[in-house]
Motif scaffolding. Structure first.
Motif, PDB file in Angstrom:
ATOM      1  N   ASN A  78       0.794  -1.239   0.000  1.00 40.08           N
ATOM      2  CA  ASN A  78       0.000   0.000   0.000  1.00 40.08           C
ATOM      3  C   ASN A  78       0.826   1.289   0.000  1.00 40.08           C
ATOM      4  O   ASN A  78       0.260   2.372   0.081  1.00 40.08           O
ATOM      5  N   ILE A  79       2.156   1.196  -0.116  1.00 39.63           N
ATOM      6  CA  ILE A  79       2.962   2.411  -0.037  1.00 39.63           C
ATOM      7  C   ILE A  79       2.644   3.374  -1.173  1.00 39.63           C
ATOM      8  O   ILE A  79       2.593   4.588  -1.000  1.00 39.63           O
ATOM      9  N   ARG A  80       2.372   2.825  -2.359  1.00 37.57           N
ATOM     10  CA  ARG A  80       2.050   3.690  -3.500  1.00 37.57           C
ATOM     11  C   ARG A  80       0.737   4.427  -3.262  1.00 37.57           C
ATOM     12  O   ARG A  80       0.631   5.627  -3.528  1.00 37.57           O
ATOM     13  N   LYS A  81      -0.251   3.718  -2.722  1.00 41.33           N
ATOM     14  CA  LYS A  81      -1.547   4.328  -2.423  1.00 41.33           C
ATOM     15  C   LYS A  81      -1.408   5.378  -1.322  1.00 41.33           C
ATOM     16  O   LYS A  81      -1.987   6.462  -1.406  1.00 41.33           O
ATOM     17  N   ILE A  82      -0.630   5.064  -0.294  1.00 43.69           N
ATOM     18  CA  ILE A  82      -0.425   6.013   0.801  1.00 43.69           C
ATOM     19  C   ILE A  82       0.248   7.281   0.290  1.00 43.69           C
ATOM     20  O   ILE A  82      -0.175   8.399   0.598  1.00 43.69           O
ATOM     21  N   PHE A  83       1.289   7.108  -0.529  1.00 49.16           N
ATOM     22  CA  PHE A  83       2.025   8.257  -1.055  1.00 49.16           C
ATOM     23  C   PHE A  83       1.136   9.096  -1.976  1.00 49.16           C
ATOM     24  O   PHE A  83       1.172  10.339  -1.940  1.00 49.16           O
ATOM     25  N   GLU A  84       0.319   8.430  -2.775  1.00 49.56           N
ATOM     26  CA  GLU A  84      -0.616   9.136  -3.663  1.00 49.56           C
ATOM     27  C   GLU A  84      -1.594   9.992  -2.852  1.00 49.56           C
ATOM     28  O   GLU A  84      -1.835  11.158  -3.171  1.00 49.56           O
ATOM     29  N   LEU A  85      -2.149   9.407  -1.789  1.00 51.92           N
ATOM     30  CA  LEU A  85      -3.077  10.149  -0.918  1.00 51.92           C
ATOM     31  C   LEU A  85      -2.381  11.302  -0.210  1.00 51.92           C
ATOM     32  O   LEU A  85      -2.954  12.386  -0.049  1.00 51.92           O
ATOM     33  N   MET A  86      -1.136  11.079   0.210  1.00 48.10           N
ATOM     34  CA  MET A  86      -0.371  12.152   0.857  1.00 48.10           C
ATOM     35  C   MET A  86      -0.191  13.336  -0.086  1.00 48.10           C
ATOM     36  O   MET A  86      -0.318  14.496   0.314  1.00 48.10           O
ATOM     37  N   GLY A  87       0.110  13.031  -1.345  1.00 44.36           N
ATOM     38  CA  GLY A  87       0.330  14.086  -2.332  1.00 44.36           C
ATOM     39  C   GLY A  87      -0.905  14.892  -2.649  1.00 44.36           C
ATOM     40  O   GLY A  87      -0.806  16.029  -3.131  1.00 44.36           O
ATOM     41  N   ARG A  88      -2.086  14.323  -2.371  1.00 47.75           N
ATOM     42  CA  ARG A  88      -3.342  15.036  -2.648  1.00 47.75           C
ATOM     43  C   ARG A  88      -3.945  15.666  -1.378  1.00 47.75           C
ATOM     44  O   ARG A  88      -4.926  16.394  -1.471  1.00 47.75           O
ATOM     45  N   SER A  89      -3.388  15.336  -0.220  1.00 48.94           N
ATOM     46  CA  SER A  89      -3.978  15.801   1.035  1.00 48.94           C
ATOM     47  C   SER A  89      -3.493  17.199   1.413  1.00 48.94           C
ATOM     48  O   SER A  89      -2.404  17.618   1.038  1.00 48.94           O
ATOM     49  N   LYS A  90      -4.320  17.901   2.168  1.00 48.71           N
ATOM     50  CA  LYS A  90      -3.929  19.207   2.681  1.00 48.71           C
ATOM     51  C   LYS A  90      -2.760  19.075   3.652  1.00 48.71           C
ATOM     52  O   LYS A  90      -1.897  19.933   3.722  1.00 48.71           O
ATOM     53  N   ARG A  91      -2.759  17.969   4.398  1.00 47.16           N
ATOM     54  CA  ARG A  91      -1.757  17.788   5.454  1.00 47.16           C
ATOM     55  C   ARG A  91      -0.334  17.610   4.897  1.00 47.16           C
ATOM     56  O   ARG A  91       0.622  18.202   5.407  1.00 47.16           O
ATOM     57  N   PHE A  92      -0.206  16.801   3.872  1.00 43.96           N
ATOM     58  CA  PHE A  92       1.128  16.447   3.399  1.00 43.96           C
ATOM     59  C   PHE A  92       1.531  17.082   2.067  1.00 43.96           C
ATOM     60  O   PHE A  92       2.724  17.173   1.773  1.00 43.96           O
ATOM     61  N   SER A  93       0.573  17.502   1.243  1.00 43.80           N
ATOM     62  CA  SER A  93       0.912  17.911  -0.128  1.00 43.80           C
ATOM     63  C   SER A  93       1.885  19.084  -0.198  1.00 43.80           C
ATOM     64  O   SER A  93       2.730  19.149  -1.092  1.00 43.80           O
ATOM     65  N   LYS A  94       1.797  20.003   0.769  1.00 41.94           N
ATOM     66  CA  LYS A  94       2.673  21.179   0.735  1.00 41.94           C
ATOM     67  C   LYS A  94       3.931  21.006   1.574  1.00 41.94           C
ATOM     68  O   LYS A  94       4.757  21.919   1.648  1.00 41.94           O
ATOM     69  N   VAL A  95       4.064  19.852   2.204  1.00 38.76           N
ATOM     70  CA  VAL A  95       5.317  19.552   2.902  1.00 38.76           C
ATOM     71  C   VAL A  95       6.431  19.549   1.859  1.00 38.76           C
ATOM     72  O   VAL A  95       6.294  18.953   0.796  1.00 38.76           O
ATOM     73  N   GLU A  96       7.509  20.243   2.152  1.00 35.64           N
ATOM     74  CA  GLU A  96       8.618  20.308   1.196  1.00 35.64           C
ATOM     75  C   GLU A  96       9.733  19.344   1.611  1.00 35.64           C
ATOM     76  O   GLU A  96      10.049  19.214   2.789  1.00 35.64           O
ATOM     77  N   ILE A  97      10.304  18.690   0.614  1.00 35.38           N
ATOM     78  CA  ILE A  97      11.360  17.706   0.829  1.00 35.38           C
ATOM     79  C   ILE A  97      12.682  18.318   0.372  1.00 35.38           C
ATOM     80  O   ILE A  97      12.754  18.917  -0.699  1.00 35.38           O
ATOM     81  N   SER A  98      13.716  18.173   1.197  1.00 34.16           N
ATOM     82  CA  SER A  98      15.012  18.735   0.801  1.00 34.16           C
ATOM     83  C   SER A  98      16.158  17.937   1.415  1.00 34.16           C
ATOM     84  O   SER A  98      15.955  17.082   2.276  1.00 34.16           O
ATOM     85  N   ASP A  99      17.356  18.242   0.949  1.00 33.57           N
ATOM     86  CA  ASP A  99      18.603  17.748   1.548  1.00 33.57           C
ATOM     87  C   ASP A  99      18.661  16.218   1.643  1.00 33.57           C
ATOM     88  O   ASP A  99      19.121  15.667   2.641  1.00 33.57           O
TER      89      ASP A  99
END
Length: 200
Positions: A78-99
């Motif tokens: 389910n990691i692909r489904k979880i990541f897909e939902l994260m990318g569309r959610s208000k909670r996680f979608s604007k989290v920025e990844i760096s470094d």
């Protein structure tokens, strides 16, 4: 019984400003840190910030469910489904990844991976990956049982020092799964001791 998909759906409409970072968020972000960002996000500089929305879109575009493998210690279901939902959610979608760094040093016998997630304008989560499927990683993992210190622990302190200096105004949460949890604790302790010593 509820699972991580249920959590992302349930809390997905609440930003980290609305509802503070918690242990479940810690686990979810620690889990996706096993994803090989170098391969999936080849068109992006991993040391420059990019959003979770972009990350999830790229991941789902280039990876099918059967291709997902996070290593023997982390379930890939389910990691692909979880990541897909994260990318569309208000909670996680604007989290920025760096470094993002992913280092395998055969001479030092070190396996080290870390990434920084910017939760809000004032908070970030430094996350360390645990043991991967490499022989170097497993050998280093075994050395935790009899050595006072392993190379990845020193590297974790160095990484934490670097991102703390790069983003001096941010509150830092630190975590990780398995060996990543050990690196998180070690880096937090010795980063703190270094700063106590430096400030007298």
């Amino acid at each position: 019984m509820s699972n991580l998909i249920d959590y992302v759906i349930w809390r997905g409409d609440l930003t980290f400003s609305d509802n503070r970072f918690n242990a479940v968020d810690n686990f979810i972000l620690s889990m996706i840190t096993y994803i090989d960002y170098d391969k999936v996000f080849i068109n992006y500089n991993p040391r420059v910030k990019f959003s979770m929305a972009v990350a999830a879109k790229e991941f789902c575009k280039t990876t099918s469910d059967k291709d997902v493998h996070l290593g023997v210690l982390m379930p890939s279901q389910n990691i692909r489904k979880i990541f897909e939902l994260m990318g569309r959610s208000k909670r996680f979608s604007k989290v920025e990844i760096s470094d993002f760094v992913n280092e395998l040093d055969y001479e030092k016998e070190m396996q080290f991976c870390a990434v920084t997630y910017h939760l809000t304008d004032s908070e970030m989560f430094v996350c360390f990956r645990g043991t991967d499927d490499t022989l170097v990683g497993w050998k280093e993992d075994c050395k935790l049982s009899y050595l006072n210190k392993i190379p990845a622990q020193d590297r974790a302190v160095e990484y934490l020092e670097t991102v703390a200096r790069k983003y001096p105004d941010k509150k830092i949460y630190i975590g990780g799964h398995s060996k990543g949890g050990n690196l998180a604790k070690y880096s937090a302790i010795f980063f703190g001791l270094l700063h106590i010593a430096a400030n007298g």
